[in-house]
Design an enzyme around this catalytic site. Structure first.
Site, short mmCIF file in Angstrom:
data_model
loop_
_atom_site.label_atom_id
_atom_site.label_comp_id
_atom_site.label_asym_id
_atom_site.label_seq_id
_atom_site.Cartn_x
_atom_site.Cartn_y
_atom_site.Cartn_z
CD GLU A 3 -5.30 2.02 12.30
OE1 GLU A 3 -4.28 1.33 12.53
OE2 GLU A 3 -5.60 2.42 11.17
CD GLU A 40 -2.07 -5.02 8.82
OE1 GLU A 40 -3.27 -4.92 9.12
OE2 GLU A 40 -1.34 -4.03 8.59
CD GLN A 41 -1.14 -15.21 7.44
OE1 GLN A 41 -1.07 -16.33 7.88
NE2 GLN A 41 -1.20 -14.96 6.15
CG MET A 42 1.42 -13.89 11.90
SD MET A 42 0.67 -15.43 12.45
CE MET A 42 1.59 -15.73 13.97
NE ARG A 48 -0.40 -0.21 4.97
CZ ARG A 48 -0.94 -0.32 6.17
NH1 ARG A 48 -2.26 -0.29 6.31
NH2 ARG A 48 -0.19 -0.46 7.23
CB CYS A 50 4.48 10.06 -6.51
SG CYS A 50 5.30 11.65 -6.59
CG ASN A 104 -4.75 3.97 6.94
OD1 ASN A 104 -5.65 3.92 7.78
ND2 ASN A 104 -3.59 3.36 7.11
CD GLU A 105 -1.06 4.25 10.25
OE1 GLU A 105 -0.31 3.57 9.53
OE2 GLU A 105 -1.32 3.94 11.42
CD1 TRP A 111 2.27 -3.67 12.48
CD2 TRP A 111 4.00 -2.62 13.45
NE1 TRP A 111 1.76 -2.81 13.42
CE2 TRP A 111 2.79 -2.15 14.03
CE3 TRP A 111 5.21 -2.10 13.90
CZ2 TRP A 111 2.78 -1.19 15.05
CZ3 TRP A 111 5.19 -1.15 14.91
CH2 TRP A 111 3.98 -0.71 15.48
C1 GAL Z 1 -1.62 0.80 11.08
C2 GAL Z 1 -2.47 0.86 9.84
C3 GAL Z 1 -3.49 -0.25 9.78
C4 GAL Z 1 -2.82 -1.55 10.13
C5 GAL Z 1 -2.19 -1.44 11.48
C6 GAL Z 1 -1.54 -2.71 11.95
O1 GAL Z 1 -0.41 1.46 10.91
O2 GAL Z 1 -3.16 2.08 9.73
O3 GAL Z 1 -4.06 -0.32 8.51
O4 GAL Z 1 -1.88 -1.85 9.14
O5 GAL Z 1 -1.19 -0.45 11.42
O6 GAL Z 1 -0.93 -2.53 13.20
#
Ligand code: GAL
Length: 639
Positions: free
Chosen positions: A324, A372-374, A105, A109, A143-144, A332
């Site tokens: 969030e 992000e399955q974990m 994602r 630019c 988003n972010e 991550w």
């Molecule tokens: C954020 C993001 C989300 C998701 C989340 C996972 O940075 O906005 O979409 O990826 O992290 O922790």
């Protein structure tokens, strides 16, 4: 206003026949808000110009009819694959000149006008269709911004945009050459079209060239966001929000915030401790399952100020949310431990105590597929409750039981300036000099002292309502900020007002604050294991300056130089270690009549208008002021 909870949900990830049950369970868990849509571009527009809104219409009805308020995201962080066929050059280019590939994602630019038109178009279509829909109670843009290092792109589109921006700013190449000092190394330009981006140079590029490129890149984020805001406002009266990131300084959040109604940020306390916050190995072990005790609060206070840029709600700040909230292990960070039981509750209460209106957990159900399955959610992949769900329910019940806790103005102001972050990134002069890190070290000391802090922007205006103000590392003081600091009790430095706005050394030497009557005549940066001892037993780390001047010296280095100089307005000639910050704050508190608490490690306070909240980030119970606060516990009492 009652505080509320919410959750991030991806209807497009799940069979339609479970949406109603999901919505009912959200309501049962005490959640009022659900954020949807922010990554769904491909499902909304499977091919260029071919729209499929049917599933989103139905999802909005199911969620809204269950009683949930919806935050609808614009999906521009995830341009679909077909977009690349239409705009092959829309990919961001990294500093090494490599395109950032498709397959995750944020690959666009910000300077690419073709993509900007696409972003406006999809936003307009959503706003037209859903702008007057009663279930849509808020919007999220993109988003972010900046996440995954995506503010700066070294593309052809950025080069052209930058040249145009420079021409507007400087009007003539001669003025630019003077401002940048291009006579050095024969770098003068005859025409703006000859100016490239400051990457891939043989040795370091000229600092003002870099700083202007960082300013330009920040302006592109502001413009991109504003374009979406204009589209949404044409069709909807609902508030518009962006979800900012933690420790992200590559664009000016105050400027983006000025176009929005509510600031929000994405709080991943455990991920951030592992991934982006400095701390000794012992500190990281101690707070492994809780997160750094000050990092969340710093961002709460910062984003309250960013919310204020969109319109002051009260003296104490603007509207802000946590969009969030980490519910369990993330996927991550280098290491991804699970939170201590109680932390998903503590983090929410801490946000409310700092003035958040709403805290949304990320995400509803853990995804069994893809990147992000974990990453935990409030539900497991098999739809059973994950541990944070019960904590969310507890918070929602507590909100209902507790009277409203308004947000109070803090006693201490901390000036935070994004331009300074770019300046020191362009010209660190020492590997560890980082504006966030410096400001955060001052903030942490305030928190150890139990002080409430308002983070304020450099155009904050009058500071006289604060007992004292800290302004470390502000590269150049504007005339109003200089006057506001001079009129109050304040501590500025290191590095404050030591540069012109073009990042060169001023004549006369800075800081140019008349009452101070002192200037920085020499600076040195130091490796991590070397300090400059101070007369009172502390030391400067990373950075020290030698001052000349007449002002009274408050503290000296062991080698006889002024470490703190001045009277009501003081200049700090180095980067204090933690013990020195504590001493400095003890003195400032004594001077202005504030209580300095010296809190136990991990215990933190926050005062609202009516209540004092006590948070225990430590992994063991702490006795404080006659009360035992359990590990990961929250305690509140009326003031
Ligand atoms: C954020 C993001 C989300 C998701 C989340 C996972 O940075 O906005 O979409 O990826 O992290 O922790």
């Amino acid at each position: 206003m009652k505080r509320t909870l919410g959750v991030c949900y991806y209807p497009e990830h799940w069979p339609e026949d479970i949406w109603a049950d999901d919505a009912a369970r959200m309501v049962q868990a005490g959640l009022s808000w659900v954020r949807i849509g922010e990554f769904a571009w491909q499902r909304l527009e499977p091919q260029s110009g071919v729209m499929d809104f049917g599933w989103l219409d139905r999802a909005i009805d199911v969620l809204g009819n269950a009683g949930l308020k919806i935050i609808l995201g614009t999906p521009t962080a995830t341009p679909p694959r077909w977009m690349l066929d239409k705009h092959p050059d829309m990919l961001a280019i990294d500093e090494q000149g490599r395109p950032r590939g498709f397959g995750s994602r944020r690959h666009y630019c910000f300077s690419h006008q073709g993509f900007r038109a696409e972003s406006k178009r999809i936003t307009r279509l959503l706003a037209q269709r859903y702008g007057s829909k009663e279930h849509i109670q808020a919007w999220q843009t993109d988003n972010e911004y900046a996440c995954h290092d995506t503010t700066r792109s070294y593309s052809y589109a950025a080069t052209e945009g930058f040249q145009h921006w420079l021409a507007q700013k400087y009007q003539s190449p001669a003025a630019l050459n003077r401002a940048w000092g291009n006579v050095f190394w024969s770098m003068d330009y005859d025409d703006f079209v000859d100016i490239g981006l400051p990457n891939l140079t043989v040795t370091e590029p000229n600092h003002p060239h870099v700083l202007d490129f960082y300013r330009y890149s920040s302006d592109m984020v502001v413009q991109f966001n504003r374009e979406q805001v204009v589209e949404i406002r044409a069709h909807s009266a609902a508030p518009i929000i962006h979800n900012y990131m933690g420790r992200e300084t590559s664009f000016d959040h105050f400027k983006v915030g000025a176009d929005l109604d509510i600031a929000s940020w994405d709080s991943y306390p455990i991920g951030f401790l592992s991934d982006r916050i400095e701390g000794s190995p012992e500190h990281k072990r101690r707070f492994l399952r809780q997160g750094d005790p000050d990092n969340q609060a710093f961002h709460h206070d910062l984003y309250r100020a960013v919310g204020r840029a969109g319109g002051a709600q009260s003296d104490a700040g603007g509207r802000w949310w946590v969009m969030e909230q980490q519910p369990g292990p993330v996927n991550w960070a280098p290491y991804n431990p699970a939170p201590l039981p109680g932390m998903a509750r503590l983090w929410a209460w801490e946000a409310f105590a700092h003035g958040a209106e709403t805290v949304c957990y990320f995400r509803w159900r853990q995804a069994p597929f893809a990147q992000e399955q974990m990453h935990a959610g409030l539900l497991r992949t098999d739809s059973a409750d994950a541990p944070a769900l019960a904590e969310a329910l507890q918070v929602s019940q507590e909100i209902n039981a507790l009277p409203e806790v308004g947000t109070a103005r803090a006693d201490v102001a901390l000036v935070f300036d994004y331009e300074s972050a770019w300046a020191w990134e362009a010209q660190p002069q020492g590997a560890d000099f980082d504006q966030f890190r410096l400001a955060f070290s001052a903030y942490r000391a305030c928190r150890r002292a139990g002080l409430n802090v308002d983070i304020v922007p450099p155009d904050c205006g009058d500071l006289s309502a604060y007992k004292f103000t800290l302004a470390p590392g502000i590269m150049h003081l504007s005339a109003p900020l200089r006057a506001a600091l001079a009129a109050t009790t304040a501590l500025i430095g290191p590095r404050t007002d030591t540069k012109t706005e073009h990042l060169s050394i001023p004549t006369p030497l800075g800081p140019n604050v008349p009452s101070l009557n002192a200037s920085v005549v020499l600076t040195e940066s130091l490796p991590p294991d070397v300090g400059v001892p101070l007369e009172n037993g502390g030391k400067f780390v990373h950075w020290r300056e030698v001052l000349e001047g007449e002002a009274p010296v408050q503290l000296r280095t062991n080698d006889g130089h002024a470490a703190i100089i001045g009277d009501k307005l003081r200049y700090l000639a180095g980067w204090p270690d933690d013990a020195t910050w504590d001493m400095i704050l003890r003195d400032l508190c004594a001077d202005v009549g504030l209580t300095h608490h010296a809190l136990p490690d991990g215990l933190r306070l926050r005062d609202t208008e009516t209540h004092r909240f006590v948070f225990n980030y430590a992994p063991e119970p702490i006795h404080w002021n006659g009360t035992e606060i359990p590990a990961a516990g929250v305690h509140w009492q009326t003031l």
